[in-house]
Design a protein around this motif. Structure first.
Motif: not given
Length: 148
Positions: A21-23, A56, A19, A53, A48-49, A16, A109-111
């Protein structure tokens, strides 16, 4: 057994952590017990996850507002149909042909976390009849119209 669980948890945490970070950003219509995604924007890069926020949320709101002129379902897109017709066509391709008086809401949606409202809401309600966007009509009973 405890050692196996500890090793599994450690391996999961290591994978984990690797991985990026993604939005995610998408638009939904809401029913009493469900949500239906009607549009998904391209993934938004974040650093950063945990810390990004708000980045995002803001990027998602900007993306959705930009694609719809601040939630205008009757805005013409570059390919010659309205935003609402794009949504109705998308839904029809998934065998959802009729939508009545539904606002479209933007979520992010964050991570892989929970979807959260971005503050974006359509100006008009969405109505689709057989996969074609139509102007929504109030659902007042015909007799009540005579009394007014």
């Amino acid at each position: 057994m405890k050692v196996a669980l500890l090793l599994l948890a450690t391996a999961f945490a290591a994978v984990s952590a690797d991985k990026e970070p993604w939005c995610r950003c998408a638009a939904f219509i809401t029913y009493e017990y469900s949500e239906i995604m009607v549009y998904e924007a391209p993934e938004i890069a974040i650093e950063s996850c945990i810390d990004d926020e708000n980045q995002c949320k803001k990027a998602c709101a900007n993306e959705l507002n930009g694609a719809s002129n601040d939630g205008d379902l009757w805005m013409m897109t570059d390919h010659g149909v309205t935003v609402g017709q794009d949504i109705c066509s998308y839904l029809a391709s998934r065998f959802i042909f009729w939508i009545n008086n539904k606002k479209v809401y933007g979520y992010y949606e964050v991570c892989g976390g929970a979807w959260q409202w971005s503050g974006v809401e359509s100006m008009q309600e969405l109505c689709c009849d057989g996969g074609q966007q139509e102007h929504c009509v109030s659902k007042k009973h015909p007799r009540s119209l005579l009394r007014n």
